[in-house]
Write a protein that holds these residues in place. Structure first.
Motif, short mmCIF file in Angstrom:
data_model
loop_
_atom_site.label_atom_id
_atom_site.label_comp_id
_atom_site.label_asym_id
_atom_site.label_seq_id
_atom_site.Cartn_x
_atom_site.Cartn_y
_atom_site.Cartn_z
N LEU A 1 0.82 -1.22 0.00
CA LEU A 1 0.00 0.00 0.00
C LEU A 1 0.85 1.27 0.00
O LEU A 1 0.40 2.31 -0.48
CB LEU A 1 -0.94 0.00 1.20
N MET A 2 2.07 1.19 0.50
CA MET A 2 2.93 2.37 0.53
C MET A 2 3.40 2.77 -0.86
O MET A 2 3.84 3.91 -1.06
CB MET A 2 4.10 2.13 1.47
N THR A 3 3.31 1.87 -1.83
CA THR A 3 3.63 2.22 -3.21
C THR A 3 2.43 2.06 -4.15
O THR A 3 2.30 2.78 -5.12
CB THR A 3 4.81 1.38 -3.75
N HIS A 4 1.56 1.09 -3.85
CA HIS A 4 0.40 0.80 -4.69
C HIS A 4 -0.84 0.78 -3.79
O HIS A 4 -1.18 -0.25 -3.21
CB HIS A 4 0.56 -0.55 -5.38
N ALA A 5 -1.48 1.93 -3.67
CA ALA A 5 -2.59 2.08 -2.71
C ALA A 5 -3.90 1.56 -3.29
O ALA A 5 -4.85 2.31 -3.52
CB ALA A 5 -2.73 3.55 -2.32
N ASP A 6 -3.95 0.27 -3.49
CA ASP A 6 -5.10 -0.34 -4.14
C ASP A 6 -5.31 -1.72 -3.54
O ASP A 6 -4.35 -2.49 -3.36
CB ASP A 6 -4.85 -0.45 -5.65
N GLN A 7 -6.54 -2.03 -3.20
CA GLN A 7 -6.83 -3.31 -2.58
C GLN A 7 -6.46 -4.48 -3.47
O GLN A 7 -5.94 -5.50 -3.00
CB GLN A 7 -8.30 -3.42 -2.19
N LEU A 8 -6.71 -4.37 -4.77
CA LEU A 8 -6.39 -5.47 -5.67
C LEU A 8 -4.89 -5.76 -5.66
O LEU A 8 -4.47 -6.92 -5.61
CB LEU A 8 -6.85 -5.15 -7.09
N ALA A 9 -4.07 -4.70 -5.70
CA ALA A 9 -2.62 -4.87 -5.68
C ALA A 9 -2.16 -5.48 -4.37
O ALA A 9 -1.32 -6.39 -4.34
CB ALA A 9 -1.92 -3.53 -5.91
N ALA A 10 -2.72 -4.99 -3.25
CA ALA A 10 -2.28 -5.47 -1.93
C ALA A 10 -2.72 -6.90 -1.68
O ALA A 10 -1.93 -7.72 -1.18
CB ALA A 10 -2.84 -4.54 -0.85
N VAL A 11 -3.96 -7.22 -2.02
CA VAL A 11 -4.46 -8.57 -1.78
C VAL A 11 -3.73 -9.57 -2.67
O VAL A 11 -3.35 -10.65 -2.21
CB VAL A 11 -5.99 -8.64 -2.00
N PHE A 12 -3.52 -9.21 -3.93
CA PHE A 12 -2.82 -10.16 -4.79
C PHE A 12 -1.38 -10.36 -4.34
O PHE A 12 -0.86 -11.48 -4.39
CB PHE A 12 -2.86 -9.75 -6.26
N ALA A 13 -0.72 -9.29 -3.90
CA ALA A 13 0.64 -9.45 -3.36
C ALA A 13 0.63 -10.42 -2.19
O ALA A 13 1.53 -11.27 -2.06
CB ALA A 13 1.20 -8.09 -2.94
N ALA A 14 -0.38 -10.31 -1.33
CA ALA A 14 -0.50 -11.23 -0.19
C ALA A 14 -0.70 -12.66 -0.67
O ALA A 14 -0.17 -13.62 -0.07
CB ALA A 14 -1.64 -10.79 0.72
N VAL A 15 -1.47 -12.84 -1.73
CA VAL A 15 -1.67 -14.17 -2.31
C VAL A 15 -0.33 -14.77 -2.75
O VAL A 15 -0.04 -15.95 -2.51
CB VAL A 15 -2.65 -14.11 -3.50
N VAL A 16 0.52 -13.95 -3.37
CA VAL A 16 1.83 -14.43 -3.83
C VAL A 16 2.70 -14.86 -2.65
O VAL A 16 3.25 -15.97 -2.64
CB VAL A 16 2.55 -13.35 -4.66
N SER A 17 2.83 -14.00 -1.65
CA SER A 17 3.70 -14.34 -0.52
C SER A 17 3.16 -15.54 0.26
O SER A 17 3.93 -16.38 0.73
CB SER A 17 3.90 -13.13 0.40
N TYR A 18 1.84 -15.64 0.39
CA TYR A 18 1.25 -16.77 1.11
C TYR A 18 1.42 -18.06 0.32
O TYR A 18 1.70 -19.13 0.90
CB TYR A 18 -0.22 -16.50 1.38
N THR A 19 1.27 -18.01 -0.99
CA THR A 19 1.49 -19.19 -1.84
C THR A 19 2.91 -19.70 -1.66
O THR A 19 3.15 -20.92 -1.55
CB THR A 19 1.22 -18.86 -3.32
#
Length: 375
Positions: free
Chosen positions: A162-180
Motif C-alpha cells: 500500500l505504501m507504493t500501490h494504494a489499491d486493494q487489488l494490488a495489496a491482496v494479490f501481493a499477499a496471495v503471492v507471498s502466502y502461496t
C-alpha cells in the motif's frame, strides 16, 4: 525446506533475469529476433534487434528493480525482525536519493516522491492495481512461512504494498503471492495450496478494508474481486495453456483501467499478469524452466510476470533447476538466499544501496554505449 526458502529469492531473480532481454517486446517482435526464445542468450543479437528495442537492454545476467526491491524487503525484515513501516519508507527514499533504484515505474516514483516530501506513510501509495509490489514480495513467504507467522506475513505484505500501490487489488494479490510461497515451502501440494488460498484471500481483503478504515489510502477497499477471481480460476487451472490465457483475458477485461489497449495475459495488471504468473506456476505438465519460457514468449511485461512465477516455482521446487551461474551478481544473491534460512543480515544498508547504485550506473553506461553505437 531450506532449498525452497532459498528458491523464493533465486527463482524470482532468475525469472527477472531471463525475462529482461525482451522486456516490453510484443510476441511477434520476439519471434523476429529469436524465433522461440528458449534461454538467456550468451550474447545479444544486435544485428537483429531493432534500434528502438536496444535502448532498454541491460547487461545480460543483470537483475532489475523486481529483484533489487525483493532484496531490500529481505534486508528490512531481517533487520527489524519483522515489519517496520517507517523504516521501509526510509529505505525507499534513501534508495531514490542515492540513485540505486532502476527500471522503476511511474507509480513507484510518485509514491517515493510523496514520502520524500514528508507525506504520510498511509497516504503515500499511488492509485495502481499493477504488479509492481507482487513482483517483490515472494521472499516474505520464506521469512514468515510458519503457520503462526501468518499475521506478520499479512501485515508486511499488505502495508509494504500500500505504501507504493494504494489499491486493494494490488495489496491482496501481493499477499496471495507471498502466502502461496509460504505454503509451498511448508510442503503443501498444488491442490492443497489452492484450497487454502480462497479463505486466506478473504482474510486479506478484510485486512485491507480495515486499514482503509484506519486512514490508509486504499482504492477499491470494499472489493472481493481477487477472491472471486481465484475461485473461478480453480475451475480452469488444469486446462490447456491457451484456454487458461483466454479465460484470464475474458475475466479481466471488464476491470481494465483506462489506457489498457488489450487484455493481454502478460500486462502489468494483477488480474492479467499477476493471475497468469500464479496459474502458470501451479501447472504440473511443464518443468519450471518451460513455464518461464512459455510466459516470456508471450511478450509484454516479461521480466515481472516471470519473476512472480519464478518466486513461486522456487518455493515449490527448490533451486536445482535455476542456473545460478548466469546471475551477474550471483555471490551476493546467494548470500541473500542463505539469509532467508539463517536469518543473518547479509550486508549493511549502506552497502546494499552502494552496490545497487553501482549496478544502476553500469546499466546506464551500457545503454549509453548502445545509443552511441560503441557496442
Amino acid at each position: 525446506m531450506k532449498d525452497k526458502q532459498k528458491g523464493a529469492l533465486l527463482g524470482l531473480a532468475w525469472g527477472d533475469i531471463l525475462g529482461c532481454p525482451v522486456e516490453g517486446w510484443k510476441k511477434h517482435e520476439i519471434e523476429l529476433v529469436y524465433g522461440t526464445y528458449r534461454e538467456l542468450p550468451e550474447d545479444y543479437l544486435f544485428d537483429k534487434i531493432p534500434d528502438n528495442k536496444k535502448a532498454r537492454l541491460r547487461p545480460l545476467g543483470f537483475h532489475s528493480d523486481d529483484t533489487q526491491q525483493a532484496l531490500a524487503l529481505i534486508y528490512h525484515c531481517l533487520t527489524f525482525e519483522g515489519w517496520n513501516r517507517q523504516a521501509w519508507g526510509q529505505i525507499l527514499v534513501q534508495g531514490f536519493i542515492e540513485k540505486a533504484w532502476r527500471g522503476i515505474g511511474r507509480n513507484f516514483v510518485a509514491a517515493v516522491h510523496r514520502l520524500r516530501k514528508g507525506g504520510l506513510l498511509k497516504e503515500s501509495g499511488s492509485s495502481s492495481s499493477g504488479i509492481g509490489a507482487a513482483m517483490r514480495v515472494g521472499p516474505l513467504g520464506a521469512i514468515f512461512y510458519r503457520p503462526e507467522q501468518k499475521k506478520q506475513l499479512l501485515q508486511a505484505t499488505i502495508e509494504s504494498t500500500l505504501m507504493t500501490h494504494a489499491d486493494q487489488l494490488a495489496a491482496v494479490f501481493a499477499a496471495v503471492v507471498s502466502y502461496t510461497v509460504s505454503l509451498f515451502i511448508q510442503g503443501f501440494s498444488v491442490q492443497e495450496v489452492w484450497e487454502k488460498l480462497h479463505s486466506f484471500t478473504k482474510e486479506a481483503e478484510k485486512q485491507t478494508k480495515s486499514l482503509a478504515e484506519q486512514g490508509w489510502k486504499v482504492d477499491h477497499e470494499n472489493n472481493q474481486l481477487i477472491s472471486n477471481m481465484l475461485e473461478q480460476a480453480m475451475e480452469w487451472i488444469d486446462k490447456p495453456i491457451e484456454v487458461v490465457r483466454n479465460q484470464i483475458s475474458e475475466c479481466a477485461r471488464p476491470y481494465l483501467a483506462s489506457g489498457f489497449t488489450r487484455a493481454h495475459p502478460n500486462q502489468g495488471f494483477v488480474l492479467l499478469g499477476g493471475l497468469h504468473a500464479l496459474l502458470m506456476a501451479s501447472r504440473s505438465d511443464l518443468s519450471p524452466h518451460q513455464i518461464l519460457i512459455s510466459i516470456i514468449n508471450e511478450g509484454y511485461d516479461t521480466d515481472t510476470v516471470a519473476a512472480i512465477a519464478g518466486t513461486i516455482l522456487g518455493a515449490r521446487y527448490g533451486i536445482d533447476w535455476i542456473p545460478i551461474d548466469r546471475f551477474y551478481d550471483r555471490e551476493r544473491l546467494l548470500k541473500y538466499a542463505d539469509a532467508l534460512v539463517d536469518q543473518q543480515i547479509p550486508e549493511t544498508m549502506s552497502t546494499f544501496l552502494s552496490i545497487e547504485a553501482k549496478l544502476t550506473q553500469m546499466e546506464k553506461d551500457f545503454q549509453q554505449q548502445l545509443k552511441s553505437g560503441n557496442i
